[in-house]
Write a protein that holds these residues in place. Structure first.
Motif, mmCIF file in Angstrom:
data_model
loop_
_atom_site.group_PDB
_atom_site.id
_atom_site.type_symbol
_atom_site.label_atom_id
_atom_site.label_comp_id
_atom_site.label_asym_id
_atom_site.label_seq_id
_atom_site.Cartn_x
_atom_site.Cartn_y
_atom_site.Cartn_z
ATOM 1 N N ALA A 1 0.728 -1.442 0.074
ATOM 2 C CA ALA A 1 -0.313 -0.167 0.167
ATOM 3 C C ALA A 1 1.040 1.403 0.219
ATOM 4 C CB ALA A 1 -0.601 0.238 1.143
ATOM 5 N N ASP A 2 2.253 1.010 0.345
ATOM 6 C CA ASP A 2 3.249 2.747 0.748
ATOM 7 C C ASP A 2 4.534 1.683 0.233
ATOM 8 O OD1 ASP A 2 1.035 3.734 2.254
ATOM 9 O OD2 ASP A 2 2.018 3.084 4.506
ATOM 10 N N GLY A 3 4.881 2.977 -0.500
ATOM 11 C CA GLY A 3 5.948 2.582 -0.860
ATOM 12 C C GLY A 3 6.079 2.466 -2.713
ATOM 13 N N PRO A 4 7.041 1.517 -3.185
ATOM 14 C CA PRO A 4 7.122 1.764 -4.565
ATOM 15 C C PRO A 4 6.831 0.237 -4.186
ATOM 16 C CG PRO A 4 9.712 1.518 -3.590
ATOM 17 C CD PRO A 4 8.636 1.353 -1.810
ATOM 18 N N LYS A 5 5.526 -0.180 -6.068
ATOM 19 C CA LYS A 5 5.021 -0.577 -5.990
ATOM 20 C C LYS A 5 5.239 -2.241 -6.554
ATOM 21 C CE LYS A 5 1.376 1.742 -4.835
ATOM 22 N NZ LYS A 5 0.887 1.435 -3.262
ATOM 23 N N GLU A 6 5.152 -3.265 -5.614
ATOM 24 C CA GLU A 6 5.551 -4.352 -6.482
ATOM 25 C C GLU A 6 4.517 -4.896 -7.393
ATOM 26 O OE1 GLU A 6 6.859 -6.525 -3.037
ATOM 27 O OE2 GLU A 6 8.149 -5.404 -2.727
ATOM 28 N N GLY A 7 3.455 -4.940 -7.117
ATOM 29 C CA GLY A 7 2.793 -6.124 -7.775
ATOM 30 C C GLY A 7 0.755 -5.272 -7.574
ATOM 31 N N PHE A 8 0.030 -5.946 -8.675
ATOM 32 C CA PHE A 8 -1.128 -5.421 -8.260
ATOM 33 C C PHE A 8 -1.629 -6.732 -8.842
ATOM 34 C CE2 PHE A 8 -0.467 -4.873 -12.868
ATOM 35 C CZ PHE A 8 -1.040 -5.116 -13.215
ATOM 36 N N TYR A 9 -3.170 -5.939 -8.333
ATOM 37 C CA TYR A 9 -4.951 -7.422 -8.484
ATOM 38 C C TYR A 9 -6.148 -6.605 -8.730
ATOM 39 C CZ TYR A 9 -8.290 -9.922 -7.533
ATOM 40 O OH TYR A 9 -9.470 -11.308 -8.185
ATOM 41 N N HIS A 10 -7.076 -7.509 -9.965
ATOM 42 C CA HIS A 10 -7.522 -6.610 -10.338
ATOM 43 C C HIS A 10 -9.226 -7.922 -10.611
ATOM 44 C CE1 HIS A 10 -10.948 -4.739 -13.043
ATOM 45 N NE2 HIS A 10 -10.664 -5.182 -13.766
ATOM 46 N N ASP A 11 -10.420 -7.544 -10.345
ATOM 47 C CA ASP A 11 -10.943 -8.723 -10.710
ATOM 48 C C ASP A 11 -11.653 -8.433 -11.372
ATOM 49 O OD1 ASP A 11 -13.405 -10.264 -10.529
ATOM 50 O OD2 ASP A 11 -13.874 -9.665 -8.716
ATOM 51 N N ALA A 12 -11.693 -8.681 -13.062
ATOM 52 C CA ALA A 12 -12.157 -7.871 -14.192
ATOM 53 C C ALA A 12 -13.094 -8.445 -14.567
ATOM 54 C CB ALA A 12 -11.746 -8.732 -15.305
ATOM 55 N N GLY A 13 -14.187 -9.076 -13.902
ATOM 56 C CA GLY A 13 -16.038 -9.849 -13.548
ATOM 57 C C GLY A 13 -15.545 -11.223 -14.463
ATOM 58 N N ASN A 14 -16.651 -11.824 -14.480
ATOM 59 C CA ASN A 14 -16.943 -13.214 -15.220
ATOM 60 C C ASN A 14 -15.882 -13.761 -14.429
ATOM 61 O OD1 ASN A 14 -17.987 -14.960 -16.941
ATOM 62 N ND2 ASN A 14 -16.550 -14.130 -18.674
ATOM 63 N N TYR A 15 -15.629 -14.338 -13.143
ATOM 64 C CA TYR A 15 -14.998 -14.492 -13.003
ATOM 65 C C TYR A 15 -13.446 -15.030 -13.521
ATOM 66 C CZ TYR A 15 -19.090 -15.528 -10.550
ATOM 67 O OH TYR A 15 -20.242 -15.694 -10.659
ATOM 68 N N VAL A 16 -12.439 -13.689 -13.841
ATOM 69 C CA VAL A 16 -11.453 -13.657 -14.221
ATOM 70 C C VAL A 16 -10.847 -12.384 -13.304
ATOM 71 C CG1 VAL A 16 -10.101 -12.582 -16.462
ATOM 72 C CG2 VAL A 16 -12.205 -14.380 -16.476
ATOM 73 N N ALA A 17 -9.228 -13.511 -13.219
ATOM 74 C CA ALA A 17 -8.576 -12.600 -11.893
ATOM 75 C C ALA A 17 -6.974 -11.952 -12.926
ATOM 76 C CB ALA A 17 -7.817 -13.519 -10.726
ATOM 77 N N VAL A 18 -6.982 -10.733 -12.101
ATOM 78 C CA VAL A 18 -5.409 -10.388 -13.445
ATOM 79 C C VAL A 18 -4.983 -9.524 -12.325
ATOM 80 C CG1 VAL A 18 -4.905 -8.363 -14.343
ATOM 81 C CG2 VAL A 18 -7.174 -9.336 -15.053
ATOM 82 N N ARG A 19 -3.816 -10.512 -12.160
ATOM 83 C CA ARG A 19 -2.907 -10.129 -11.381
ATOM 84 C C ARG A 19 -0.802 -9.670 -11.953
ATOM 85 N NH1 ARG A 19 -4.875 -15.000 -8.933
ATOM 86 N NH2 ARG A 19 -5.582 -14.749 -7.217
ATOM 87 N N GLY A 20 -0.572 -8.438 -12.104
ATOM 88 C CA GLY A 20 0.741 -8.114 -11.986
ATOM 89 C C GLY A 20 1.806 -8.071 -10.984
ATOM 90 N N LYS A 21 2.974 -8.079 -11.629
ATOM 91 C CA LYS A 21 3.991 -8.659 -10.512
ATOM 92 C C LYS A 21 5.377 -7.862 -11.144
ATOM 93 C CE LYS A 21 4.223 -13.608 -10.435
ATOM 94 N NZ LYS A 21 4.352 -14.404 -9.755
#
Length: 175
Positions: free
Chosen positions: A137-157
């Protein structure tokens, strides 16, 4: 004995049941039939109009459509000087239940660019997706998560120097 007789009271006749009027005789079967018809109509309407409430009620094709839409959003958010490599779809067999097989669909994007810009790239990619959650939450970002709907998960890192990976996965579904 002297011949005295005692007259016992005459037994009363049991009341005879009154016949049920014809209109009341058919009331319950009509009500039960109407109720069954109503339930059938509502079940058919629900099956055609309600959205899926479980992932395995959807198809891999619908997941791919959602994934394609998200890939377009992520691609639009790639910062200048960064390139994107799309590894395409990978399908893996899975089991929906003991009697039913399914397929899990995954698509991986690798974003490459200058060393040191990984955190900014994670933030830029997450910004293209509504309600994406970055970590930490604080500092340099290492990844992200997003619920795209239709039960699709998006994870970036961040996967290395100058490299960010975005995985889009569907989970196990009907082929």
């Amino acid at each position: 004995m002297n011949g005295v007789t005692i007259d016992a009271p005459a037994p009363e006749a049991a009341p005879q049941p009154q016949p049920t009027p014809p209109a009341r005789r058919y009331l319950w079967p009509v009500l039960v039939g109407a109720w069954a018809l109503l339930l059938l109509v509502l079940a058919i309407w629900s099956a055609r109009n309600d959205p899926p409430s479980l992932r395995d009620q959807t198809t891999a094709a619908s997941a791919k459509a959602t994934i394609d839409q998200v890939v377009g959003q992520v691609t639009a958010g790639v910062p200048a000087g960064w390139t994107i490599q799309d590894k395409g779809y990978a399908e893996k067999a899975c089991s929906l239940s003991a009697a039913r097989d399914g397929v899990a669909v995954t698509r991986t994007l690798t974003v490459s660019g200058p060393v040191g810009g990984e955190s900014a790239t994670v933030e830029a990619l997450a910004a293209t997706l509504p309600d994406a959650v970055t970590r930490p939450a604080d500092g340099p970002k290492e990844g992200f998560y997003h619920d795209a709907g239709n039960y699709v998960a998006v994870r970036g890192k961040v996967i290395g120097e100058g490299a960010v990976s975005v995985d889009l996965s569907s989970g196990c579904r009907v082929p």
